[in-house]
Write an enzyme that holds these catalytic residues in place. Structure first.
Site, PDB file in Angstrom:
ATOM      1  CG  ASN A   1      -2.018  -0.829   1.048  1.00  0.00           C
ATOM      2  OD1 ASN A   1      -2.434  -1.163   0.023  1.00  0.00           O
ATOM      3  ND2 ASN A   1      -2.578  -1.268   2.115  1.00  0.00           N
TER       4      ASN A   1
ATOM      5  NE  ARG B   1      -7.572  10.265   5.451  1.00  0.00           N
ATOM      6  CZ  ARG B   1      -6.039   9.627   5.430  1.00  0.00           C
ATOM      7  NH1 ARG B   1      -5.880   8.518   6.162  1.00  0.00           N
ATOM      8  NH2 ARG B   1      -5.082  10.087   4.510  1.00  0.00           N
TER       9      ARG B   1
END
Length: 503
Positions: free
Chosen positions: A79, A331
């Site tokens: 990632n 977020r």
């Protein structure tokens, strides 16, 4: 006499081969078997993202001996390689040059504790933040370059402290660290799937590995047993691509959400550690990134493009043309408000985000997004309203209201900080937005030095370490933007010192 007491335990790791994993019906079993080691290394690191590469580099700097990095996929980086290259560093040189002199690790942690909503670990966050500047300087020493003069305040942070790599990718960090590690003599093996741990009682002494593994076939490859003299470091990241685990730990995840992660983020090693008694925490805390686009798959360019929108532009609902959130919050807040936009049949009503094109005509964030058709240049409010089926009068009224708040430097609707907001006028850069599953806050519980804790007695599992997204309990309910790179690189420094002290 270690071989005399070695037992191979076949637990969850053997059962969780890939995305179609099934779970064992009973607890891990054991079969008496003498282990014939195929190789021996001092430190074995599982995973080659920010955390694994930093641990490997710093293990060599600490003179810990031979270091082996095992990566189950065909490429290095995981990632981290597709990360956006954001890096939160209190008191970084660009920040200081901008005249921001009142930042500190404590200030960063204060923001993270707020974001964690009472569930974050201050001691762990402080341990990471204390190594922020050292991590940045190590990046520079390893050849990583950052955008000149670029230091930004990103969502949930109270100060501008996020630098970014030159081309806006985490791959610039992973590639440079990899090259440095190779020069140091670190041994890298790709397509190496760790099927299980070799335990001597509660001490990890090695790993069972399938080499030439073909993802996601857990039975592919050839089995070898690797002995680890000083420790095994789990740096495998999260499990956001493992639908079995995601649905098990958090069945409420919106099925309309895509995922930003690389395909290998499936969490088998974490489950294997759990089967051998490692304590896990916060496994149901799975974060979504509010900067996703339904017009591109995976991580994509939207993260970079929306870093402009959150500061300078605005987000409106296609249902009524109105703003519905503070664009600069964290977020969790933003994802929840974005995903509340639904048509009567509950299908997504993708909000639109836009800013002034003439302020960024040559910005690579704009040119790439427009090139790949996840954003469009629109020459009028009417064109934008027609394209997204919004009432043009309502849309214009809300742009005018935004511009009024810009002039007043005050947002009475949502309390957004307006210091970077711009007066909006056509042409616009416009994109659609929708959250994507992004990061697992849950994982293996460790002490602040990276030692994995046992579920039986909360003591340390000897010679077993975990760092980065594979760990849990650090960030609480949500992780702040630009802190994944920081955590992985910083804990690589910390854990290498821990292994040296333990050895």
């Amino acid at each position: 006499m270690q071989n005399r007491r070695n037992f191979l335990k076949l637990g969850a790791g053997a059962a969780l081969g890939g995305l179609t994993a099934s779970f064992p019906a009973a607890a891990a079993s054991s079969c008496g078997k003498e282990i014939k080691w195929d190789e021996t290394h001092d430190v074995v690191i599982i995973g080659s993202g920010f955390a694994g590469l930093s641990a490997a580099h710093n293990a060599k700097k600490q003179d810990l001996g031979s270091v082996l990095v095992l990566e189950k996929m065909q490429v290095i980086g995981g990632n981290s390689a597709i990360n956006g290259g954001w890096f939160a560093i209190p008191r970084n040189p660009i920040q200081l040059a901008q005249g921001i002199n009142d930042d500190s690790p404590e200030e960063l942690v204060k923001d993270q504790m707020i974001s964690g909503r009472g569930m974050a670990s201050r001691p762990h966050l402080m341990r990471i933040a204390e190594h922020a500047l050292e991590s940045f300087e190590q990046c520079v020493a390893n050849g990583v370059t950052f955008r000149e003069g670029f230091n930004m305040q990103v969502g949930g942070h109270n100060k501008a402290r996020a630098v970014r790599t030159t081309y806006g990718t985490g791959g610039e960090i992973t590639q440079n660290y990899y090259e440095t590690c190779v020069k140091q003599g670190v041994d890298f093996r790709k397509q190496a799937y760790v099927e299980d741990f070799i335990m001597d009682g509660t001490t990890i002494v090695g790993v069972k590995v399938r080499f030439n593994y073909q993802f996601p076939n857990a039975k592919s490859g050839q089995v070898k047993f690797i002995k680890a003299n000083k420790g095994v470091v789990i740096a495998t990241g999260g499990f956001a691509q493992n639908m079995t685990l995601r649905n098990l730990f958090d069945p409420s995840i919106d099925p309309t959400y895509d995922c930003t992660n690389a395909k290998g983020a499936t969490g088998e090693v974490t489950m294997t550690a759990m089967s051998h008694g490692a304590l896990s925490v916060h496994m149901n805390m799975i974060q979504s990134g509010h900067w996703g686009s339904p017009d591109e798959g995976g991580f994509g360019w939207s993260n970079a493009l929306l870093s402009i929108t959150w500061h300078e532009g605005m987000v409106v609902s296609v249902l009524d043309g109105k703003r519905f959130m503070d664009e600069r919050r964290d977020r969790k807040y933003c994802s929840e408000r974005i995903s509340a936009n639904r048509y009567p049949d509950n299908s997504p009503a993708y909000p639109i985000a836009f800013f002034n094109y003439n302020d960024h005509p040559d910005d690579d964030r704009v040119t790439r997004a427009v090139r790949d058709k996840m954003a469009w240049i629109m020459n009028s409010v009417e064109e934008m309203a027609e394209r997204f089926n919004i009432d043009p009068k309502a849309l214009q009224e809300n742009i005018d209201l935004h511009n009024k708040h810009v002039a007043e430097r005050h947002d009475p609707l949502f309390g957004r900080k307006m210091d970077t907001a711009r007066n909006l006028e056509a042409p616009f850069v416009v994109s659609r937005i929708w959250p994507k599953v992004h990061y697992c806050m849950g994982g293996l519980k460790t002490d602040t030095e990276g030692r994995v804790l046992a579920s039986k007695d909360l003591g340390v599992m000897k010679n077993l370490y975990a760092i980065g997204e594979a760990t849990g309990g650090t960030h609480g309910e949500t992780r702040l933007s630009s802190c994944a790179c920081l955590e992985g690189l910083a804990m690589g420094i910390v854990v290498s010192k821990t292994i040296k002290a333990d050895a």
